[in-house]
Write an enzyme that holds these catalytic residues in place. Sequence first.
Site, PDB file in Angstrom:
ATOM      1  N   ARG A   1       0.796  -1.227   0.000  1.00  0.00           N
ATOM      2  CA  ARG A   1       0.000   0.000   0.000  1.00  0.00           C
ATOM      3  C   ARG A   1       0.829   1.279   0.000  1.00  0.00           C
ATOM      4  O   ARG A   1       0.492   2.256  -0.637  1.00  0.00           O
ATOM      5  CB  ARG A   1      -0.812   0.039   1.295  1.00  0.00           C
ATOM      6  CG  ARG A   1      -2.237  -0.305   1.144  1.00  0.00           C
ATOM      7  CD  ARG A   1      -2.887  -0.292   2.496  1.00  0.00           C
ATOM      8  NE  ARG A   1      -2.556  -1.557   3.157  1.00  0.00           N
ATOM      9  CZ  ARG A   1      -3.462  -2.375   3.674  1.00  0.00           C
ATOM     10  NH1 ARG A   1      -4.732  -2.045   3.654  1.00  0.00           N
ATOM     11  NH2 ARG A   1      -3.116  -3.490   4.231  1.00  0.00           N
TER      12      ARG A   1
ATOM     13  N   LYS B   1       0.613 -18.917   6.771  1.00  0.00           N
ATOM     14  CA  LYS B   1      -0.330 -19.179   7.848  1.00  0.00           C
ATOM     15  C   LYS B   1      -0.653 -17.861   8.543  1.00  0.00           C
ATOM     16  O   LYS B   1       0.114 -16.922   8.394  1.00  0.00           O
ATOM     17  CB  LYS B   1       0.235 -20.201   8.830  1.00  0.00           C
ATOM     18  CG  LYS B   1       1.434 -19.673   9.628  1.00  0.00           C
ATOM     19  CD  LYS B   1       1.807 -20.621  10.720  1.00  0.00           C
ATOM     20  CE  LYS B   1       0.978 -20.398  11.945  1.00  0.00           C
ATOM     21  NZ  LYS B   1       1.718 -19.765  13.048  1.00  0.00           N
TER      22      LYS B   1
ATOM     23  N   ASP C   1       3.982 -24.132   5.762  1.00  0.00           N
ATOM     24  CA  ASP C   1       4.193 -24.380   7.180  1.00  0.00           C
ATOM     25  C   ASP C   1       5.708 -24.393   7.319  1.00  0.00           C
ATOM     26  O   ASP C   1       6.367 -25.346   6.892  1.00  0.00           O
ATOM     27  CB  ASP C   1       3.613 -25.733   7.602  1.00  0.00           C
ATOM     28  CG  ASP C   1       3.767 -25.928   9.099  1.00  0.00           C
ATOM     29  OD1 ASP C   1       4.868 -25.662   9.617  1.00  0.00           O
ATOM     30  OD2 ASP C   1       2.797 -26.334   9.755  1.00  0.00           O
ATOM     31  N   HIS C   2       6.258 -23.333   7.894  1.00  0.00           N
ATOM     32  CA  HIS C   2       7.718 -23.202   7.775  1.00  0.00           C
ATOM     33  C   HIS C   2       8.470 -24.305   8.524  1.00  0.00           C
ATOM     34  O   HIS C   2       9.624 -24.557   8.255  1.00  0.00           O
ATOM     35  CB  HIS C   2       8.191 -21.796   8.170  1.00  0.00           C
ATOM     36  CG  HIS C   2       8.286 -21.554   9.645  1.00  0.00           C
ATOM     37  ND1 HIS C   2       7.208 -21.272  10.415  1.00  0.00           N
ATOM     38  CD2 HIS C   2       9.344 -21.568  10.486  1.00  0.00           C
ATOM     39  CE1 HIS C   2       7.588 -21.100  11.677  1.00  0.00           C
ATOM     40  NE2 HIS C   2       8.885 -21.273  11.742  1.00  0.00           N
TER      41      HIS C   2
ATOM     42  N   LYS D   1      12.371 -26.894   7.784  1.00  0.00           N
ATOM     43  CA  LYS D   1      13.531 -27.048   8.678  1.00  0.00           C
ATOM     44  C   LYS D   1      14.240 -28.360   8.349  1.00  0.00           C
ATOM     45  O   LYS D   1      13.597 -29.395   8.204  1.00  0.00           O
ATOM     46  CB  LYS D   1      13.085 -27.043  10.146  1.00  0.00           C
ATOM     47  CG  LYS D   1      12.570 -25.678  10.612  1.00  0.00           C
ATOM     48  CD  LYS D   1      12.209 -25.707  12.081  1.00  0.00           C
ATOM     49  CE  LYS D   1      11.445 -24.444  12.489  1.00  0.00           C
ATOM     50  NZ  LYS D   1      12.280 -23.310  12.823  1.00  0.00           N
TER      51      LYS D   1
ATOM     52  N   GLU E   1       9.124 -22.138  23.631  1.00  0.00           N
ATOM     53  CA  GLU E   1       9.729 -20.845  23.273  1.00  0.00           C
ATOM     54  C   GLU E   1       9.921 -20.035  24.546  1.00  0.00           C
ATOM     55  O   GLU E   1       9.076 -20.085  25.446  1.00  0.00           O
ATOM     56  CB  GLU E   1       8.812 -20.073  22.327  1.00  0.00           C
ATOM     57  CG  GLU E   1       8.669 -20.706  20.973  1.00  0.00           C
ATOM     58  CD  GLU E   1       7.781 -19.866  20.078  1.00  0.00           C
ATOM     59  OE1 GLU E   1       8.329 -19.127  19.247  1.00  0.00           O
ATOM     60  OE2 GLU E   1       6.553 -19.935  20.240  1.00  0.00           O
TER      61      GLU E   1
ATOM     62  N   ASP F   1      -2.050 -21.315  16.825  1.00  0.00           N
ATOM     63  CA  ASP F   1      -0.795 -20.751  16.334  1.00  0.00           C
ATOM     64  C   ASP F   1       0.253 -21.843  16.074  1.00  0.00           C
ATOM     65  O   ASP F   1       1.020 -21.742  15.123  1.00  0.00           O
ATOM     66  CB  ASP F   1      -0.258 -19.749  17.374  1.00  0.00           C
ATOM     67  CG  ASP F   1       0.983 -19.010  16.897  1.00  0.00           C
ATOM     68  OD1 ASP F   1       0.990 -18.579  15.727  1.00  0.00           O
ATOM     69  OD2 ASP F   1       1.939 -18.852  17.682  1.00  0.00           O
TER      70      ASP F   1
ATOM     71  N   HIS G   1       2.355 -26.595  13.102  1.00  0.00           N
ATOM     72  CA  HIS G   1       3.709 -27.130  13.261  1.00  0.00           C
ATOM     73  C   HIS G   1       3.745 -28.475  13.998  1.00  0.00           C
ATOM     74  O   HIS G   1       4.399 -29.410  13.557  1.00  0.00           O
ATOM     75  CB  HIS G   1       4.594 -26.133  14.014  1.00  0.00           C
ATOM     76  CG  HIS G   1       4.574 -24.749  13.418  1.00  0.00           C
ATOM     77  ND1 HIS G   1       4.491 -24.518  12.073  1.00  0.00           N
ATOM     78  CD2 HIS G   1       4.637 -23.516  13.993  1.00  0.00           C
ATOM     79  CE1 HIS G   1       4.507 -23.209  11.846  1.00  0.00           C
ATOM     80  NE2 HIS G   1       4.591 -22.574  12.999  1.00  0.00           N
TER      81      HIS G   1
ATOM     82  N   LYS H   1       4.675 -20.512  25.221  1.00  0.00           N
ATOM     83  CA  LYS H   1       5.477 -19.286  25.231  1.00  0.00           C
ATOM     84  C   LYS H   1       5.979 -19.070  26.650  1.00  0.00           C
ATOM     85  O   LYS H   1       5.339 -19.510  27.612  1.00  0.00           O
ATOM     86  CB  LYS H   1       4.613 -18.082  24.855  1.00  0.00           C
ATOM     87  CG  LYS H   1       3.948 -18.183  23.496  1.00  0.00           C
ATOM     88  CD  LYS H   1       4.803 -17.598  22.408  1.00  0.00           C
ATOM     89  CE  LYS H   1       4.093 -17.621  21.066  1.00  0.00           C
ATOM     90  NZ  LYS H   1       5.034 -17.619  19.934  1.00  0.00           N
TER      91      LYS H   1
HETATM   92  C1  BG6 Z   1       5.155 -19.130  14.018  1.00  0.00           C
HETATM   93  C2  BG6 Z   1       4.259 -18.707  15.141  1.00  0.00           C
HETATM   94  O1  BG6 Z   1       4.446 -19.882  13.075  1.00  0.00           O
HETATM   95  O2  BG6 Z   1       6.208 -19.927  14.547  1.00  0.00           O
HETATM   96  C3  BG6 Z   1       5.041 -17.962  16.207  1.00  0.00           C
HETATM   97  O3  BG6 Z   1       3.232 -17.868  14.628  1.00  0.00           O
HETATM   98  C4  BG6 Z   1       6.228 -18.753  16.665  1.00  0.00           C
HETATM   99  O4  BG6 Z   1       4.210 -17.645  17.318  1.00  0.00           O
HETATM  100  C5  BG6 Z   1       7.039 -19.246  15.478  1.00  0.00           C
HETATM  101  O5  BG6 Z   1       7.029 -17.931  17.497  1.00  0.00           O
HETATM  102  C6  BG6 Z   1       8.116 -20.208  15.900  1.00  0.00           C
HETATM  103  O6  BG6 Z   1       8.931 -20.511  14.815  1.00  0.00           O
HETATM  104  P1  BG6 Z   1      10.431 -20.976  15.019  1.00  0.00           P
HETATM  105  O7  BG6 Z   1      10.910 -21.272  13.643  1.00  0.00           O
HETATM  106  O8  BG6 Z   1      11.142 -19.847  15.703  1.00  0.00           O
HETATM  107  O9  BG6 Z   1      10.366 -22.190  15.903  1.00  0.00           O
END
Ligand code: BG6
Length: 498
Positions: A55, A161, A190-191, A195, A229, A248, A253, A353
């Site tokens: 934007r 996501k 889904d990252h 990994k 985390e 989340d 994941h 968290k």
């Molecule tokens: C994201 C979540 O998908 O993954 C976050 O939205 C989280 O809340 C993060 O912190 C964690 O990813 P990674 O790669 O740091 O384990």
Amino acid sequence: MNPLSDELGRSPRPCTLVIFGATGDLTRRKLVPALAGLARDGLLPAAFAVVGFARRDKSDEQFRQEMTAGVDEFGREGVADSFAAIVDHLYYHQATFEDADGYARLGARLRELDAAHGTRGNRIFYLATPPSAYSSILAQLAAHGLSQEEGDQFARVVIEKPFGRDRATAAELNSQVAAAFHEGQVFRIDHYLGKETVQNILALRFANRFFEPWWDERHVDHVQITVAESIGVGGRARYFEEAGILRDMIQNHLLQVLTLIAMEPPVSLEADAVRDEKVKVLRAIRSFEPDAVARCTMRGQYTPGFVGASEVRGYHEETDVAPGSRTETFAAVRLEVNNWRWGKTPFLLRAGKRLPRRVTEAAIHFRRPPHRLFEGGAPRQRNVLLLRIQPDEGISMRFGSKVPGPELRLRDVLMDFRYGVAFGGRSPDAYERLLSDAMLGDATLFARRDEVDEAWRIVDSIASGWREGAAPLPYAAGTWGPDAANELLAGNREWRRP
Ligand code: BG6
């Protein structure tokens, strides 16, 4: 999956990557630094351009400078020069996501770039915006013919996501996606699947002979998957208030890691062969009835405490958290994969968290030997195969060994494989792998429509039980979550303290 893609010698075809939400954090912290990493490793197409769509008003030059600063701050070591060599392939396109004219101009711009860079009409559209913009973007891409594939040209869409916030909204989004693109064009991120150590679960299981024969309910007592985390919700409370840790982290994941651990061997590494097996695992997990939610799940919320030496505030004191919020920042779930292989072996998932440290791991706990021949020494634990996903990437096995000396005493010892030691260097970031696969058109590491649907079915059944149930239990920041998480384990089991 193609952990073998390099060996297959595939190289990506020329293309233009259009990033929607180009002024956002994801672009600066992850996507563009990942492109820099790919440039350094020679994995970008020879003819390549990037268009940042957002934007705000900005010139190409400003965009390039900001992205260079992002690469300097967040890129892998040694990528700056490679990025400098491609930075003038980056362009900025100003428009709102709803504005039809902006897409007409985008179409014209893409054609100009095809001529200037030889990108041959191939496009990848990356949706890195807040999800509320997805539906306009998808509709506009379709309306302007940008999702069409003509001849051997490709048009693909990569979707970040959260993919919906429950089964119904995900289904609606899937229909909007399907109205613009066919499933073969769609890459749902889904990252975690990018990994290295998550990909290695398949290699460990199916490229070796000796793990698979024990990989079932006869030998495995239970499986623990932990994503801990130490960070809190930071500046993301507005999103997190809506999501909670269940949506989340667990919906995507943790369930993805579970499917890779529990799936049957696929017949090939083709995307659909792998995803067919993964989706069968999700189908074998029953939706939770309300009484099962109470017995098999629990949730917590952090209160003030210390993470390491730092004093941190509680969830209720975070900016943008509603007074009296019941959003969970910790969840533990016990579930069963109801099939022949897994019988009653429980899979125990936990995510939180503000836990003591950042660690992601999957621990396969084996049953005890059928006969106790050896007595004495410290009380023995079960044999464990530990898949360390991050940060200390590797695999270790815990087993009993004789303590040297005249007496017959046993102690648990560790056999350890470390990625860094074995292969040297740092693994590429997950986004490098995923962007590269999207360019190659390999969807193995992306969630298919039915996977997303099944994962939401399971998660919705938990969320609906929680709506009726008690508020999350408090836990002090810097601890491993509420003690009540232990009650899910039963059978003389304990959560690991990684
Ligand atoms: C994201 C979540 O998908 O993954 C976050 O939205 C989280 O809340 C993060 O912190 C964690 O990813 P990674 O790669 O740091 O384990």
